[in-house]
Design a protein around this motif. Structure first.
Motif, PDB file in Angstrom:
ATOM      1  N   TYR A   1      -5.678   6.584  -1.557  1.00 43.40           N
ATOM      2  CA  TYR A   1      -5.212   6.354  -3.006  1.00 43.40           C
ATOM      3  C   TYR A   1      -4.888   4.678  -3.204  1.00 43.40           C
ATOM      4  CZ  TYR A   1      -4.682  11.407  -3.771  1.00 43.40           C
ATOM      5  OH  TYR A   1      -5.096  12.466  -4.168  1.00 43.40           O
TER       6      TYR A   1
ATOM      7  N   CYS B   1       5.572   8.444   1.336  1.00 47.07           N
ATOM      8  CA  CYS B   1       4.529   8.367   1.919  1.00 47.07           C
ATOM      9  C   CYS B   1       4.684   8.993   3.709  1.00 47.07           C
ATOM     10  CB  CYS B   1       3.869   7.190   2.277  1.00 47.07           C
ATOM     11  SG  CYS B   1       2.175   6.998   3.094  1.00 47.07           S
ATOM     12  N   PRO B   2       4.008  10.184   4.070  1.00 45.59           N
ATOM     13  CA  PRO B   2       4.269  10.434   5.565  1.00 45.59           C
ATOM     14  C   PRO B   2       3.886   9.498   6.524  1.00 45.59           C
ATOM     15  CG  PRO B   2       2.453  11.662   4.475  1.00 45.59           C
ATOM     16  CD  PRO B   2       3.064  10.742   3.254  1.00 45.59           C
ATOM     17  N   VAL B   3       2.807   8.558   6.061  1.00 48.60           N
ATOM     18  CA  VAL B   3       2.410   7.802   7.126  1.00 48.60           C
ATOM     19  C   VAL B   3       2.846   6.493   7.233  1.00 48.60           C
ATOM     20  CG1 VAL B   3       0.426   9.305   7.894  1.00 48.60           C
ATOM     21  CG2 VAL B   3       0.247   7.577   5.986  1.00 48.60           C
TER      22      VAL B   3
ATOM     23  N   CYS C   1       2.313   3.972   4.773  1.00 43.98           N
ATOM     24  CA  CYS C   1       1.431   3.015   4.723  1.00 43.98           C
ATOM     25  C   CYS C   1       1.349   2.083   3.372  1.00 43.98           C
ATOM     26  CB  CYS C   1      -0.136   3.502   4.718  1.00 43.98           C
ATOM     27  SG  CYS C   1      -0.631   4.840   3.608  1.00 43.98           S
ATOM     28  N   ILE C   2       2.666   2.289   2.625  1.00 48.16           N
ATOM     29  CA  ILE C   2       2.851   1.678   1.687  1.00 48.16           C
ATOM     30  C   ILE C   2       3.748   0.341   1.810  1.00 48.16           C
ATOM     31  CG2 ILE C   2       3.445   1.678  -0.950  1.00 48.16           C
ATOM     32  CD1 ILE C   2       2.855   4.720  -0.963  1.00 48.16           C
TER      33      ILE C   2
ATOM     34  N   ILE D   1      -1.062   0.214  -1.167  1.00 53.20           N
ATOM     35  CA  ILE D   1      -1.290   1.101  -0.239  1.00 53.20           C
ATOM     36  C   ILE D   1      -2.291   0.756   0.891  1.00 53.20           C
ATOM     37  CG2 ILE D   1      -2.418   3.389   0.318  1.00 53.20           C
ATOM     38  CD1 ILE D   1      -1.213   4.158  -2.560  1.00 53.20           C
TER      39      ILE D   1
ATOM     40  N   CYS E   1      -4.076   5.268   4.702  1.00 55.00           N
ATOM     41  CA  CYS E   1      -3.939   6.423   3.855  1.00 55.00           C
ATOM     42  C   CYS E   1      -4.634   7.899   4.364  1.00 55.00           C
ATOM     43  CB  CYS E   1      -4.406   5.931   2.489  1.00 55.00           C
ATOM     44  SG  CYS E   1      -3.915   7.483   1.193  1.00 55.00           S
ATOM     45  N   ILE E   2      -3.938   8.816   4.424  1.00 60.14           N
ATOM     46  CA  ILE E   2      -4.516  10.119   4.744  1.00 60.14           C
ATOM     47  C   ILE E   2      -4.903  11.049   3.438  1.00 60.14           C
ATOM     48  CG2 ILE E   2      -3.517  10.125   7.055  1.00 60.14           C
ATOM     49  CD1 ILE E   2      -1.361  12.134   5.919  1.00 60.14           C
ATOM     50  N   ASP E   3      -4.866  10.397   2.394  1.00 56.18           N
ATOM     51  CA  ASP E   3      -5.174  11.225   1.238  1.00 56.18           C
ATOM     52  C   ASP E   3      -4.211  12.479   0.718  1.00 56.18           C
ATOM     53  OD1 ASP E   3      -7.193   9.396   0.668  1.00 56.18           O
ATOM     54  OD2 ASP E   3      -8.561  10.480   1.628  1.00 56.18           O
ATOM     55  N   CYS E   4      -3.104  12.505   1.297  1.00 51.40           N
ATOM     56  CA  CYS E   4      -2.179  13.619   0.767  1.00 51.40           C
ATOM     57  C   CYS E   4      -1.754  13.780  -0.479  1.00 51.40           C
ATOM     58  CB  CYS E   4      -0.850  13.606   1.862  1.00 51.40           C
ATOM     59  SG  CYS E   4       0.308  12.520   1.324  1.00 51.40           S
ATOM     60  N   GLY E   5      -1.678  12.825  -1.338  1.00 50.28           N
ATOM     61  CA  GLY E   5      -1.456  12.476  -2.547  1.00 50.28           C
ATOM     62  C   GLY E   5      -0.084  12.677  -2.934  1.00 50.28           C
ATOM     63  N   ALA E   6       1.048  12.647  -2.083  1.00 45.93           N
ATOM     64  CA  ALA E   6       2.440  12.800  -2.093  1.00 45.93           C
ATOM     65  C   ALA E   6       2.938  11.664  -3.040  1.00 45.93           C
ATOM     66  CB  ALA E   6       3.002  12.848  -0.847  1.00 45.93           C
ATOM     67  N   CYS E   7       2.422  10.429  -3.012  1.00 43.21           N
ATOM     68  CA  CYS E   7       2.973   9.320  -3.779  1.00 43.21           C
ATOM     69  C   CYS E   7       2.827   9.380  -5.117  1.00 43.21           C
ATOM     70  CB  CYS E   7       2.322   8.124  -3.158  1.00 43.21           C
ATOM     71  SG  CYS E   7       0.669   7.911  -3.166  1.00 43.21           S
TER      72      CYS E   7
HETATM   73 FE1  SF4 Z   1       0.621   7.855   1.776  1.00 37.35          FE
HETATM   74 FE2  SF4 Z   1      -0.312  10.021   0.862  1.00 37.35          FE
HETATM   75 FE3  SF4 Z   1       0.048   8.402  -0.906  1.00 37.35          FE
HETATM   76 FE4  SF4 Z   1      -1.888   7.912   0.757  1.00 37.35          FE
HETATM   77  S1  SF4 Z   1      -1.797   9.514  -0.522  1.00 37.35           S
HETATM   78  S2  SF4 Z   1      -0.282   6.326   0.334  1.00 37.35           S
HETATM   79  S3  SF4 Z   1      -0.875   9.170   2.888  1.00 37.35           S
HETATM   80  S4  SF4 Z   1       1.763   9.241   0.471  1.00 37.35           S
END
Ligand code: SF4
Length: 76
Positions: free
Chosen positions: A2, A20-22, A24-25, A34, A39-45
């Motif tokens: 992302y 962000c769970p990892v 990385c921001i 980011i 980034c693990i592409d979770c989309g939470a952000c």
């Molecule tokens: Fe973090 Fe997920 Fe957003 Fe990637 S998509 S920056 S892992 S919260």
């Protein structure tokens, strides 16, 4: 990965960082970035951003294409 578009510059709320769970921001001098390699592409952000500045790299508008390279440069 992302990518945070340059619309972040006017807001810089930073609400994405803690979501962000990892973790990385990170905050840059002009906007948040980011780490595209982490980034693990979770989309939470995406939903956390009040100005909808975060998109999947594949959905980056043409005028924002330089943002991925800026993020790569930021994290070296
Ligand atoms: Fe973090 Fe997920 Fe957003 Fe990637 S998509 S920056 S892992 S919260």
């Amino acid at each position: 990965a992302y990518v945070i578009m340059d619309t972040c510059k006017d807001e810089k709320s930073g609400e994405c960082v803690s979501i962000c769970p990892v973790d990385c921001i990170e905050e840059g001098t002009d906007q948040y970035y980011i780490d595209p390699d982490a980034c693990i592409d979770c989309g939470a952000c995406v939903a956390a951003c009040p100005v909808s500045a975060i998109v999947d790299e594949n959905d980056l508008p043409a005028e924002q294409e330089g943002q991925l390279e800026k993020a790569e440069a930021f994290f070296g």
